[in-house]
Design a protein around this motif. Structure first.
Motif, PDB file in Angstrom:
ATOM      1  N   ASP A 100      16.443  21.772 -42.127  1.00  0.00           N
ATOM      2  CA  ASP A 100      17.627  21.982 -42.936  1.00  0.00           C
ATOM      3  C   ASP A 100      17.298  23.134 -43.889  1.00  0.00           C
ATOM      4  OD1 ASP A 100      19.819  19.826 -44.808  1.00  0.00           O
ATOM      5  OD2 ASP A 100      19.397  21.928 -45.144  1.00  0.00           O
ATOM      6  N   PRO A 101      18.043  24.234 -43.820  1.00  0.00           N
ATOM      7  CA  PRO A 101      17.668  25.404 -44.615  1.00  0.00           C
ATOM      8  C   PRO A 101      17.828  25.180 -46.124  1.00  0.00           C
ATOM      9  CG  PRO A 101      19.756  25.781 -43.508  1.00  0.00           C
ATOM     10  CD  PRO A 101      19.229  24.480 -42.992  1.00  0.00           C
ATOM     11  N   PHE A 102      18.542  24.145 -46.520  1.00  0.00           N
ATOM     12  CA  PHE A 102      18.712  23.875 -47.945  1.00  0.00           C
ATOM     13  C   PHE A 102      17.507  23.137 -48.522  1.00  0.00           C
ATOM     14  CE2 PHE A 102      22.922  24.519 -46.362  1.00  0.00           C
ATOM     15  CZ  PHE A 102      23.616  25.132 -47.401  1.00  0.00           C
ATOM     16  N   THR A 103      16.920  22.242 -47.714  1.00  0.00           N
ATOM     17  CA  THR A 103      15.921  21.331 -48.277  1.00  0.00           C
ATOM     18  C   THR A 103      14.546  21.410 -47.618  1.00  0.00           C
ATOM     19  OG1 THR A 103      16.542  19.634 -46.691  1.00  0.00           O
ATOM     20  CG2 THR A 103      17.730  19.641 -48.792  1.00  0.00           C
ATOM     21  N   GLY A 104      14.462  22.057 -46.471  1.00  0.00           N
ATOM     22  CA  GLY A 104      13.187  22.080 -45.758  1.00  0.00           C
ATOM     23  C   GLY A 104      12.929  20.841 -44.923  1.00  0.00           C
ATOM     24  N   GLU A 105      13.876  19.916 -44.911  1.00  0.00           N
ATOM     25  CA  GLU A 105      13.692  18.699 -44.105  1.00  0.00           C
ATOM     26  C   GLU A 105      13.653  19.075 -42.624  1.00  0.00           C
ATOM     27  OE1 GLU A 105      16.921  15.899 -44.426  1.00  0.00           O
ATOM     28  OE2 GLU A 105      16.177  14.721 -42.734  1.00  0.00           O
ATOM     29  N   ILE A 106      12.650  18.540 -41.910  1.00  0.00           N
ATOM     30  CA  ILE A 106      12.591  18.788 -40.469  1.00  0.00           C
ATOM     31  C   ILE A 106      13.597  17.876 -39.792  1.00  0.00           C
ATOM     32  CG2 ILE A 106      11.162  18.746 -38.391  1.00  0.00           C
ATOM     33  CD1 ILE A 106       8.722  19.189 -40.146  1.00  0.00           C
ATOM     34  N   LEU A 107      14.442  18.457 -38.979  1.00  0.00           N
ATOM     35  CA  LEU A 107      15.507  17.688 -38.349  1.00  0.00           C
ATOM     36  C   LEU A 107      15.194  17.358 -36.900  1.00  0.00           C
ATOM     37  CD1 LEU A 107      18.167  19.840 -40.068  1.00  0.00           C
ATOM     38  CD2 LEU A 107      17.618  17.476 -40.609  1.00  0.00           C
ATOM     39  N   ASN A 108      14.487  18.228 -36.256  1.00  0.00           N
ATOM     40  CA  ASN A 108      13.991  17.909 -34.916  1.00  0.00           C
ATOM     41  C   ASN A 108      12.874  18.874 -34.589  1.00  0.00           C
ATOM     42  OD1 ASN A 108      14.927  20.322 -33.500  1.00  0.00           O
ATOM     43  ND2 ASN A 108      16.978  19.493 -33.737  1.00  0.00           N
ATOM     44  N   SER A 109      12.124  18.542 -33.557  1.00  0.00           N
ATOM     45  CA  SER A 109      11.024  19.437 -33.196  1.00  0.00           C
ATOM     46  C   SER A 109      10.682  19.257 -31.734  1.00  0.00           C
ATOM     47  CB  SER A 109       9.812  19.166 -34.076  1.00  0.00           C
ATOM     48  OG  SER A 109       9.185  17.996 -33.649  1.00  0.00           O
ATOM     49  N   SER A 110       9.946  20.205 -31.213  1.00  0.00           N
ATOM     50  CA  SER A 110       9.541  20.078 -29.816  1.00  0.00           C
ATOM     51  C   SER A 110       8.203  20.760 -29.586  1.00  0.00           C
ATOM     52  CB  SER A 110      10.597  20.695 -28.895  1.00  0.00           C
ATOM     53  OG  SER A 110      10.583  22.097 -29.010  1.00  0.00           O
ATOM     54  N   ILE A 111       7.559  20.334 -28.520  1.00  0.00           N
ATOM     55  CA  ILE A 111       6.290  20.943 -28.102  1.00  0.00           C
ATOM     56  C   ILE A 111       6.463  21.403 -26.659  1.00  0.00           C
ATOM     57  CG2 ILE A 111       3.846  20.521 -27.603  1.00  0.00           C
ATOM     58  CD1 ILE A 111       3.993  18.206 -29.676  1.00  0.00           C
ATOM     59  N   THR A 112       6.061  22.616 -26.379  1.00  0.00           N
ATOM     60  CA  THR A 112       6.048  23.074 -24.987  1.00  0.00           C
ATOM     61  C   THR A 112       4.606  23.344 -24.599  1.00  0.00           C
ATOM     62  OG1 THR A 112       8.183  24.144 -25.330  1.00  0.00           O
ATOM     63  CG2 THR A 112       6.968  24.747 -23.345  1.00  0.00           C
ATOM     64  N   LEU A 113       4.155  22.648 -23.576  1.00  0.00           N
ATOM     65  CA  LEU A 113       2.813  22.903 -23.051  1.00  0.00           C
ATOM     66  C   LEU A 113       2.957  23.850 -21.866  1.00  0.00           C
ATOM     67  CD1 LEU A 113       1.501  19.229 -22.890  1.00  0.00           C
ATOM     68  CD2 LEU A 113       0.937  20.941 -24.620  1.00  0.00           C
ATOM     69  N   ASP A 114       2.075  24.806 -21.800  1.00  0.00           N
ATOM     70  CA  ASP A 114       2.080  25.731 -20.679  1.00  0.00           C
ATOM     71  C   ASP A 114       1.272  25.110 -19.537  1.00  0.00           C
ATOM     72  OD1 ASP A 114       1.610  27.743 -18.907  1.00  0.00           O
ATOM     73  OD2 ASP A 114       0.884  29.190 -20.380  1.00  0.00           O
ATOM     74  N   GLY A 115       1.903  24.969 -18.398  1.00  0.00           N
ATOM     75  CA  GLY A 115       1.229  24.349 -17.261  1.00  0.00           C
ATOM     76  C   GLY A 115      -0.062  25.051 -16.863  1.00  0.00           C
ATOM     77  N   ASN A 116      -0.174  26.326 -17.217  1.00  0.00           N
ATOM     78  CA  ASN A 116      -1.395  27.065 -16.874  1.00  0.00           C
ATOM     79  C   ASN A 116      -2.628  26.493 -17.559  1.00  0.00           C
ATOM     80  OD1 ASN A 116      -0.581  29.412 -15.146  1.00  0.00           O
ATOM     81  ND2 ASN A 116       0.834  29.669 -16.853  1.00  0.00           N
ATOM     82  N   LEU A 117      -2.403  25.826 -18.701  1.00  0.00           N
ATOM     83  CA  LEU A 117      -3.507  25.181 -19.411  1.00  0.00           C
ATOM     84  C   LEU A 117      -4.225  24.217 -18.480  1.00  0.00           C
ATOM     85  CD1 LEU A 117      -2.442  23.722 -22.837  1.00  0.00           C
ATOM     86  CD2 LEU A 117      -4.120  25.486 -22.372  1.00  0.00           C
ATOM     87  N   ILE A 118      -3.425  23.370 -17.860  1.00  0.00           N
ATOM     88  CA  ILE A 118      -4.003  22.354 -16.982  1.00  0.00           C
ATOM     89  C   ILE A 118      -4.592  23.032 -15.751  1.00  0.00           C
ATOM     90  CG2 ILE A 118      -3.463  20.331 -15.577  1.00  0.00           C
ATOM     91  CD1 ILE A 118      -1.228  19.740 -17.669  1.00  0.00           C
ATOM     92  N   ALA A 119      -3.844  24.016 -15.228  1.00  0.00           N
ATOM     93  CA  ALA A 119      -4.331  24.719 -14.039  1.00  0.00           C
ATOM     94  C   ALA A 119      -5.681  25.378 -14.308  1.00  0.00           C
ATOM     95  CB  ALA A 119      -3.309  25.762 -13.603  1.00  0.00           C
ATOM     96  N   ASP A 120      -5.801  26.019 -15.470  1.00  0.00           N
ATOM     97  CA  ASP A 120      -7.057  26.692 -15.806  1.00  0.00           C
ATOM     98  C   ASP A 120      -8.204  25.695 -15.884  1.00  0.00           C
ATOM     99  OD1 ASP A 120      -5.959  29.155 -15.879  1.00  0.00           O
ATOM    100  OD2 ASP A 120      -5.785  29.288 -18.063  1.00  0.00           O
ATOM    101  N   LEU A 121      -7.899  24.556 -16.506  1.00  0.00           N
ATOM    102  CA  LEU A 121      -8.960  23.578 -16.693  1.00  0.00           C
ATOM    103  C   LEU A 121      -9.418  22.950 -15.381  1.00  0.00           C
ATOM    104  CD1 LEU A 121      -9.117  23.547 -19.799  1.00  0.00           C
ATOM    105  CD2 LEU A 121      -9.184  21.085 -19.581  1.00  0.00           C
ATOM    106  N   MET A 122      -8.494  22.883 -14.441  1.00  0.00           N
ATOM    107  CA  MET A 122      -8.858  22.278 -13.167  1.00  0.00           C
ATOM    108  C   MET A 122      -9.756  23.207 -12.347  1.00  0.00           C
ATOM    109  SD  MET A 122      -7.844  19.303 -13.399  1.00  0.00           S
ATOM    110  CE  MET A 122      -8.294  18.695 -11.765  1.00  0.00           C
ATOM    111  N   GLN A 123      -9.780  24.492 -12.715  1.00  0.00           N
ATOM    112  CA  GLN A 123     -10.693  25.409 -12.027  1.00  0.00           C
ATOM    113  C   GLN A 123     -12.122  25.044 -12.413  1.00  0.00           C
ATOM    114  OE1 GLN A 123      -9.121  27.689  -9.986  1.00  0.00           O
ATOM    115  NE2 GLN A 123      -7.374  26.530 -10.752  1.00  0.00           N
ATOM    116  N   GLU A 124     -13.024  25.349 -11.524  1.00  0.00           N
ATOM    117  CA  GLU A 124     -14.424  25.084 -11.844  1.00  0.00           C
ATOM    118  C   GLU A 124     -14.918  26.060 -12.911  1.00  0.00           C
ATOM    119  OE1 GLU A 124     -16.999  22.773 -10.643  1.00  0.00           O
ATOM    120  OE2 GLU A 124     -15.031  21.833 -10.550  1.00  0.00           O
TER     121      GLU A 124
END
Ligand SMILES: [Zn+2]
Length: 932
Positions: free
Chosen positions: A422-446
């Motif tokens: 909320d731009p008046f008060t700074g209250e967080i109204l919602n949020s999200s996280i996006t994970l990049d699938g490449n993270l998992i792909a990279d880790l699965m590599q040897e």
């Protein structure tokens, strides 16, 4: 507002204003949760409902012609109820008409725009905000036969009764961002029918600019193939999904500058002339009486903030008011020791997260309940899958807190957290996280794909030897930043014009790089017990809990890792309880003690003591009615900043002169920790040399481990270099519990220890030696890129950059300053230069041939000394100029003597010695001819 981009692991946290999230936060089992289901029939009714049914009852003769006209216009249109009642004109056009009651004019409302489907580039991935991070509030204003879209000026705020109000009114205008035609009006019901179609084509949110800028090229909106896809009215929000088609006759024409950096030119479009996206708009009227009380920030505790110029502070030195960003979390029963919150914080696991990783993702989210339980909240943080009966679910809909996974060919960011306030008060109204699938792909590599370690000399090494007042980058960043980092930086600059501020948050991406190298080291550990899958899950839970911290409003804390000593990090009981860092908001490398042993807490198993304390500051309920009323209680919490585990240092403090505020360092005794890391890298390298590649595999795997272990080892040296002339900063206020000095020079013994680590590992005669058997097999398999394994250049560049870092004007200035503050005692410039030069020129006088890599390093050192000895006035500390000059005079004698006495030298060494002697001599002679 601060956002955190997690680089290839990027956290960008956003703020857009939105006041109320209705059931999005309701707990799964909560009866209120049923609301959405109950709404369903209402919605269906709403959509089909034709208000005309009621109209005919009115008496025809009395009807105002305007009213009749209004009714005629809406008669055959599809109506969608909700806070913004809409009519869809679907027959000959795709117009969206808003029924605007007169009493809603000048009322604040908020719109959140986000990509439902995106484009692979320019921060336009699915789930990202459209346009600025902060979409401010709007209001409708009637102006003759139009309705304007007006954005109030929230950057500058004042009270009408303030003494300076008249002047403020003339200085801080509102913005007019749209104008829409009134197609009909109903004076009886005081309604206007406003054609707001163009609002959703995205210009207000700079969408066309984003597309054209992100892809490059003359993209324009193609209205024929654009229009509303889904329109829904909920009790508190209207959610509208648009499909928008952008077309460029010549296709994408990426920015040449970005192409140069290797960024642009990539997109996932089938035909780059056609760029379709879907955008979800969530809109609602702001509730004035939500009961939320903004909370003031404190520099000792790290929250993102909403800042504004405050006229009531006009006579103060600091005119900015800073409200922290946090959710509105209130206990149901304020008197109970443990109470459920009125509205829990519910995260929905988007279907894009593969089933097998959901337990780890949930674990990362729910870890935060430890902090809320300490505050007396029960089940404050909750996780759900998308409810089966929720047909309206849309990951870009602002009514949900979401965690999702993106799939793109290459790693766009690693992980990113976004929140909207909320731009008046700074209250967080919602949020999200996006994970990049490449993270998992990279880790699965040897083994990690080779990153930047093949970069040859940057050519910048000599540029840090003198003071460079204009440069804002730190020497370390200037010398060592990789192409990937520079690219990200350029891309982020691109975004600045859309109103994005950013902080580089490379947590997930960098951690994944270290995770893979650590996995190789683990293979060599005697007690290695963990499976690859388990290892990946632990990594993932750590990454998610870091991003979750951002979602709750927390900034990075790079001092978190100073909580436990290197030895304590080997104690599983201790790390189970306190974590391997005091804060999951730190960038903590995989725990080297566990790596070396093969078992233990490789990653954060829990949130840390700092996190618990910080959540207390942000979320403790004080039942205050105004921000000022809780000032005392907040000060009491913040005054605990000197307690163990509470140290806080963030992005603007990191990777500079405070050696304890460093990304990816660890332990209370980081130099000791670095030694262990160097050992782990050595093990990984030895493992690669003896075990890799397997029969039938390419040699590139071995090369990648070797090059990455070298680059990572140099990183430890870079961290160690921060101790030289280091200053330990601290955010304590006077009188804080456990108060420590706020700017203390690093003591002499620790500086010596740091220099010894660097000289021993990186400037010694046997540094960087590889077995001859691997030298002719250093192939890389990087998409056929030409690579001749120029090892002498690659290693030489690392060494010379390190040497430049140690001799740089900024490092030497700080060493001089520290000696001054220590009463002219301690670690001085004479010792600094003496130790370094003693190592670099060790062979001179030993009657030993000097190998090529060493000759390169010595030549670089001589040039550095000549640059500093002949520095213009004020370009270096005067002591540095004097020492450099004196060192050259002594070296010329050593070179001369060795050329005369050395009888075991090879030809190149003899030439090198004579050449060096003559070069110095010429330089010294020029000194006698021209005044400096
Ligand atoms: Zn982060």
């Amino acid at each position: 507002m601060n956002r955190c981009l997690t680089s290839a692991a990027l956290a960008i946290v956003f703020a857009i204003g939105l006041p109320t999230i209705s059931y999005a936060q309701a707990k799964p089992e909560d009866p209120k949760k049923e609301e959405p289901k109950k709404e369903e029939p209402k919605k269906e009714e709403g959509k089909k409902e034709e208000p005309k049914k009621e109209e005919p009852k009115k008496e025809e003769p009395k009807k105002d012609p305007k009213v009749a006209d209004y009714e005629r216009v809406v008669k055959d249109l599809e109506r969608v109820n909700g806070p913004f009642p809409l009519y869809l004109r679907t027959k000959n056009s795709k117009d969206i008409l808003l029924e605007l009651p007169e009493d809603k004019l000048e009322k604040i409302f908020l719109i959140q725009a986000a990509f439902n489907t995106g484009l692979d580039g320019g921060f336009m991935h699915a789930g990202m905000p459209v346009g600025a991070q902060e979409v401010d509030a709007f209001k409708w204003r009637k102006n003759e036969n139009k309705v304007w879209l007006v954005r109030p000026n929230l950057t500058y705020r004042w009270d009408k009764n303030d003494n300076f109000a008249t002047g403020a009114e003339r200085s801080f205008p509102e913005a007019i961002l749209g104008s829409f035609s009134i197609e009909a009006s109903n004076p009886e019901k005081k309604l206007y029918l406003v054609n707001v179609t163009s609002l959703f084509y995205g210009q207000v949110f700079r969408l066309p600019e984003m597309v054209a800028g992100g892809l490059g090229g003359a993209y324009g909106l193609d209205p024929e193939k654009s229009g509303p896809e889904k329109v829904k009215g909920f009790p508190e929000q209207t959610v509208l999904q648009m499909k928008l088609h952008f077309f460029s006759p010549r296709g994408a024409e990426p920015n040449p500058f970005l192409m140069l950096l290797g960024l642009a030119g990539e997109n996932t479009l089938e035909d780059d002339r056609s760029a379709p996206v879907k955008v979800t708009y969530t809109m609602w009227y702001r509730k004035e009486d939500s009961g939320y009380v903004p909370r003031m920030s404190d520099p000792r505790v790290g929250y993102f903030t909403s800042d504004f110029f405050s006229l009531d502070k006009y006579l103060n030195q600091d005119r900015t008011t800073r409200y922290i960003n946090r959710f509105n979390l209130v206990k149901k029963d304020p008197t109970a020791k443990l109470s459920e919150p009125v509205k829990p914080l519910v995260w929905t696991i988007d279907p894009s997260i593969p089933e097998i990783y959901r337990p780890a993702v949930k674990d990362g989210i729910l870890r935060w309940n430890k902090a809320f339980e300490a505050l007396g909240f029960k089940n404050a943080v909750q996780v759900q899958d998308v409810p089966k009966d929720d047909k309206d679910y849309d990951h870009a809909d602002g009514r949900y807190n979401v965690i999702r996974l993106s799939v793109a060919p290459s790693s766009p960011f690693g992980a990113i957290s976004l929140f909207r306030t909320d731009p008046f008060t700074g209250e967080i109204l919602n949020s999200s996280i996006t994970l990049d699938g490449n993270l998992i792909a990279d880790l699965m590599q040897e083994h990690m794909r080779n990153q930047a370690s093949t970069k040859v000399a940057s050519g910048r090494a000599s540029q840090v030897l003198l003071r460079s007042p204009g440069r804002t980058q730190t020497d370390d960043h200037f010398l060592f930043s990789t192409q990937e980092q520079e690219t990200r930086h350029a891309a982020a600059n691109q975004m600045a014009k859309f109103g994005w501020s950013y902080e580089d948050c490379s947590h997930a991406n960098e951690l994944s790089n270290m995770a893979v190298l650590s996995w190789t080291a683990l293979q060599a550990a005697p007690g290695m017990k963990i499976s690859k899958e388990e290892y990946v899950k632990k990594f993932l839970a750590d990454c998610v809990s870091h991003e979750m911290g951002h979602c709750l409003g927390l900034r990075h804390n790079f001092a978190g890792s100073t909580n436990l000593t290197t030895d304590q990090l080997a104690d599983d009981n201790l790390t189970n309880e306190q974590g391997i860092s005091a804060s999951v908001m730190d960038y903590t490398p995989p725990n080297v003690q566990a790596i070396l042993r093969g078992t233990g807490n490789f990653y954060m198993p829990t949130i840390g003591p700092y996190d618990v304390w910080a959540i207390k500051y942000g979320y403790a309920n004080f039942s205050a009615k105004t921000p000022l009323a809780e000032k005392f209680q907040l000060a009491q919490i913040a005054s605990q900043s000197g307690r163990p585990g509470h140290a806080f240092m963030t992005d603007e403090d990191a990777d500079n002169w405070n050696p304890y505020a460093v990304r990816f360092d660890s332990a209370k005794d980081p130099l000791h920790y670095s030694e262990r890391v160097l050992l782990a890298h050595k093990r990984a390298q030895d493992y690669a040399v003896t075990h890799l590649p397997k029969r039938g595999e390419s040699y590139s795997k071995r090369t990648e481990v070797i090059l990455n272990s070298i680059a990572r080892s140099v990183r430890e040296a870079r961290n160690a270099s921060r101790f030289l002339g280091g200053v330990v900063s601290n955010r304590n206020f006077r009188g804080d519990a456990g108060e420590k000095p706020t700017l203390a020079p690093v003591d002499a013994a620790t500086q010596r220890q740091a220099l010894a680590l660097i000289t021993k590992g990186f400037f010694a005669q046997n540094s960087f030696t590889l077995p001859p058997a691997v030298l002719d097999k250093l192939s890389l398999d990087e998409n056929g890129r030409s690579w001749t394994a120029p090892l002498r250049d690659v290693l030489g560049a690392q060494q010379q950059n390190l040497l430049a870092l140690l001799l740089s004007a900024t490092t030497t200035d700080r060493i001089a300053e520290n000696v001054y503050k220590s009463g002219n005692k301690g670690f001085g410039l004479d010792e600094h230069y003496g130790t370094i030069l003693g190592n670099v020129f060790a062979e001179v006088g030993q009657n030993k041939s000097i190998v090529p890599l060493r000759r390169d390093l010595q030549r670089f050192a001589l040039n550095a000394l000549m640059v500093q000895a002949s520095a213009p006035q004020n370009a270096v500390n005067e002591d540095v100029r004097m020492i450099a000059s004196d060192s050259l005079k002594r070296l010329v004698k050593r070179f001369d003597a060795q050329t005369k006495t050395g009888d075991k030298l090879d030809n190149m060494t003899r030439m090198h010695l004579r050449d060096s002697r003559d070069t110095i001599q010429r330089f010294l002679d020029r000194g006698t001819m021209s005044a400096r």
